[in-house]
Design a protein around this motif. Structure first.
Motif, PDB file in Angstrom:
ATOM      1  N   SER A   1      46.992 143.191 -47.612  1.00 39.24           N
ATOM      2  CA  SER A   1      45.838 142.295 -47.658  1.00 39.24           C
ATOM      3  C   SER A   1      44.796 142.819 -48.636  1.00 39.24           C
ATOM      4  O   SER A   1      44.744 144.021 -48.942  1.00 39.24           O
ATOM      5  N   LEU A   2      43.947 141.906 -49.108  1.00 36.85           N
ATOM      6  CA  LEU A   2      42.879 142.285 -50.027  1.00 36.85           C
ATOM      7  C   LEU A   2      41.919 143.272 -49.366  1.00 36.85           C
ATOM      8  O   LEU A   2      41.458 144.221 -50.014  1.00 36.85           O
ATOM      9  N   GLY A   3      41.651 143.093 -48.094  1.00 38.47           N
ATOM     10  CA  GLY A   3      40.759 144.000 -47.383  1.00 38.47           C
ATOM     11  C   GLY A   3      41.294 145.413 -47.310  1.00 38.47           C
ATOM     12  O   GLY A   3      40.558 146.384 -47.528  1.00 38.47           O
TER      13      GLY A   3
ATOM     14  N   PRO B   1      36.470 143.280 -55.266  1.00 39.33           N
ATOM     15  CA  PRO B   1      36.441 141.920 -54.714  1.00 39.33           C
ATOM     16  C   PRO B   1      35.089 141.261 -54.990  1.00 39.33           C
ATOM     17  O   PRO B   1      34.119 141.967 -55.312  1.00 39.33           O
ATOM     18  N   PRO B   2      34.967 139.939 -54.948  1.00 33.32           N
ATOM     19  CA  PRO B   2      35.976 139.014 -54.421  1.00 33.32           C
ATOM     20  C   PRO B   2      36.956 138.455 -55.448  1.00 33.32           C
ATOM     21  O   PRO B   2      37.919 137.814 -55.083  1.00 33.32           O
ATOM     22  N   VAL B   3      36.710 138.671 -56.762  1.00 33.27           N
ATOM     23  CA  VAL B   3      37.564 138.040 -57.767  1.00 33.27           C
ATOM     24  C   VAL B   3      38.204 139.099 -58.653  1.00 33.27           C
ATOM     25  O   VAL B   3      38.348 138.922 -59.858  1.00 33.27           O
ATOM     26  N   GLY B   4      38.572 140.243 -58.094  1.00 30.47           N
ATOM     27  CA  GLY B   4      39.228 141.290 -58.865  1.00 30.47           C
ATOM     28  C   GLY B   4      40.674 140.919 -59.169  1.00 30.47           C
ATOM     29  O   GLY B   4      41.539 141.000 -58.296  1.00 30.47           O
ATOM     30  N   VAL B   5      40.935 140.512 -60.408  1.00 29.55           N
ATOM     31  CA  VAL B   5      42.263 140.000 -60.759  1.00 29.55           C
ATOM     32  C   VAL B   5      43.344 141.049 -60.537  1.00 29.55           C
ATOM     33  O   VAL B   5      44.428 140.746 -60.015  1.00 29.55           O
ATOM     34  N   CYS B   6      43.074 142.300 -60.922  1.00 28.05           N
ATOM     35  CA  CYS B   6      44.073 143.359 -60.742  1.00 28.05           C
ATOM     36  C   CYS B   6      44.358 143.595 -59.257  1.00 28.05           C
ATOM     37  O   CYS B   6      45.492 143.941 -58.890  1.00 28.05           O
ATOM     38  N   LEU B   7      43.340 143.422 -58.417  1.00 28.87           N
ATOM     39  CA  LEU B   7      43.561 143.561 -56.975  1.00 28.87           C
ATOM     40  C   LEU B   7      44.539 142.506 -56.469  1.00 28.87           C
ATOM     41  O   LEU B   7      45.435 142.803 -55.664  1.00 28.87           O
ATOM     42  N   PHE B   8      44.393 141.279 -56.953  1.00 32.10           N
ATOM     43  CA  PHE B   8      45.305 140.217 -56.526  1.00 32.10           C
ATOM     44  C   PHE B   8      46.736 140.495 -56.994  1.00 32.10           C
ATOM     45  O   PHE B   8      47.700 140.200 -56.290  1.00 32.10           O
TER      46      PHE B   8
ATOM     47  N   ALA C   1      48.844 150.606 -53.885  1.00 29.74           N
ATOM     48  CA  ALA C   1      48.397 149.424 -54.622  1.00 29.74           C
ATOM     49  C   ALA C   1      47.015 149.657 -55.229  1.00 29.74           C
ATOM     50  O   ALA C   1      46.754 149.289 -56.384  1.00 29.74           O
ATOM     51  N   ALA C   2      46.108 150.275 -54.459  1.00 34.88           N
ATOM     52  CA  ALA C   2      44.764 150.564 -54.957  1.00 34.88           C
ATOM     53  C   ALA C   2      44.810 151.518 -56.143  1.00 34.88           C
ATOM     54  O   ALA C   2      44.071 151.353 -57.124  1.00 34.88           O
TER      55      ALA C   2
END
Length: 426
Positions: free
Chosen positions: A386-388, A370-377, A136-137
């Motif tokens: 998880s985001l972490g 993070p905390p608002v990385g759209v591509c990460l979500f 995912a990363a």
């Protein structure tokens, strides 16, 4: 500036959407600074903010990308990438980066790329034994390539805000985009070798040729766009219309575009475009407020008061953009900061095209942090991680992006050599 940012932050904390927070923040700032009488002029400013012919490129490039994606070309790109590098150690991780690099010439949007590539590759990598969080990363970081290689929605917005040549910026982003692609390929190969990820079966040369032929229509799109613009056959706006016609023709010839898919592409494009243009309209209020208060000039004087060293100023600019990018999406960052940064770029005598590519990479990095990385979500939703966990895998690749950012800022030839080569100075 601090007053506006404070008001803007309060609205965001209250859960107000970014577009409305920009407009409401600008209105409140004008009112509190005794410029309430100017509120009557804001509807006109909003219309002026979006009444620009070049903004037609945004819906057209988005539509071209949607049509090509729904026409099955993303699958063909992945197939071609697999034929080239799938047999190496950790083959699918290499395929992910290479496919993202190739796909960058189609979508024009990092989010669209992360969604399209991630839906194919994240489950496939997990089935091959590659950890889902790492997969995912890798998809998220590979999406950073997209805004650097034409067509790029982020570069179009920068061109509209700054007056920079969008055609020149398209060409200037190619080499940095390829450098990032090669760097992520090298990292994926090292990671695969270190963790002994499995290989894919080697594809015969005959199948490689077949996959190349299948991918050629998609590979030709950025060539048509850049070639047509630089030879003067059509303008940047016209190139977007040509891209739509080309995507529609290719999809119909391959018999993979139905009327239902075309309608879905139109709806998706309309929704995305309305959101972007509404943000631009609201942000024109912010630009109006900042101009009235002479914030760009004052901020430039403040930076120069700290140091007149170009390297120190560039460092401060990049840190500011990286921090803002962690909390705001790219277009919002550019809209809020461009009146200020363009003044600074002029003072330090930095080429506007080079500056634009630096800003583009800067704000897009925020989409994968993070905390608002759209591509990460996006990739977290696809992978179920998880985001972490995903953020932990992003960290080494984040430093690759920072190294490229330093290269763009400090070495003008990285961005300016190709435009100057294609259009030599008289």
């Amino acid at each position: 500036m601090i007053g506006f940012l404070g008001i803007f932050a309060v609205f965001l904390i209250l859960g107000i959407p970014i577009s409305l927070a920009l407009g409401a923040g600008g209105l409140t700032y004008l009112w509190l600074t005794g410029n309430g009488a100017l509120v009557m002029a804001l509807p006109q400013r909003m219309l002026q903010g979006v009444d620009q012919f070049v903004l037609l490129t945004i819906p057209l490039f988005l539509l071209a990308g949607n049509l090509m994606n729904m026409g099955g070309l993303s699958g063909r790109m992945i197939g071609f990438a697999n034929a080239l590098v799938g047999h190496f150690r950790g083959g699918l991780s290499l395929v992910t980066v290479l496919a993202s690099t190739l796909f960058a010439g189609i979508s024009g949007s990092a989010i669209a790329q992360a969604s399209a590539i991630g839906s194919f590759m994240i489950p496939a990598m997990a089935r091959q034994g590659i950890p889902a969080a790492y997969g995912a990363a890798l998809v998220a970081m590979s999406a950073v390539i997209d805004p650097l290689i034409p067509p790029s929605i982020t570069m179009i917005v920068f061109g509209v805000l700054s007056g920079a040549s969008i055609g020149q910026m398209f060409i200037a982003g190619v080499i940095p985009g390829l450098i990032l692609g090669v760097s992520l390929l090298a990292y994926a190969w090292w990671k695969a070798a270190r963790n002994d990820y499995p290989r894919m079966p080697k594809v015969p040369w005959s199948e490689r040729g077949t996959s190349l032929i299948a991918a050629i229509p998609a590979l030709m799109l950025p060539v048509i766009i850049v070639g047509g613009v630089k030879t003067g056959i059509f303008t940047v706006t016209e190139s977007a219309a040509v891209a739509v016609a080309y995507a529609l023709l290719v999809g119909l010839l391959h018999r993979e575009l139905s009327w239902d898919k075309i309608w879905q592409a139109l709806i998706s494009t309309a929704v995305a475009t309305s959101g972007l243009l509404f943000i631009l309209a609201m942000a024109s209020i912010v630009a109006f407020a900042l101009t009235i208060e002479q914030v760009p000039t004052k901020f430039a004087e403040l930076l120069l008061g700290v140091s007149d060293n170009k390297l120190v100023i560039l460092l401060m600019i990049n840190i500011m953009l990286l921090v803002l990018g962690k909390f705001l999406e790219p277009i919002s960052v550019m809209i809020v900061t461009m009146p200020i940064l363009l003044k600074v770029a002029d003072v330090i005598d930095m080429d506007l095209v080079q500056f634009g590519v630096m800003v583009t990479l800067n704000v897009v990095i925020g989409m994968v942090t993070p905390p608002v990385g759209v591509c990460l979500f996006v990739v977290c939703a696809i992978s179920g991680q998880s985001l972490g966990a995903v953020s932990k895998e992003v960290v080494p690749m984040f430093f690759i992006c920072i190294a490229l950012l330093a290269l763009i800022a400090l070495v003008p030839a990285v961005t300016l050599w190709l435009p100057n080569f294609m259009v030599p100075a008289p």
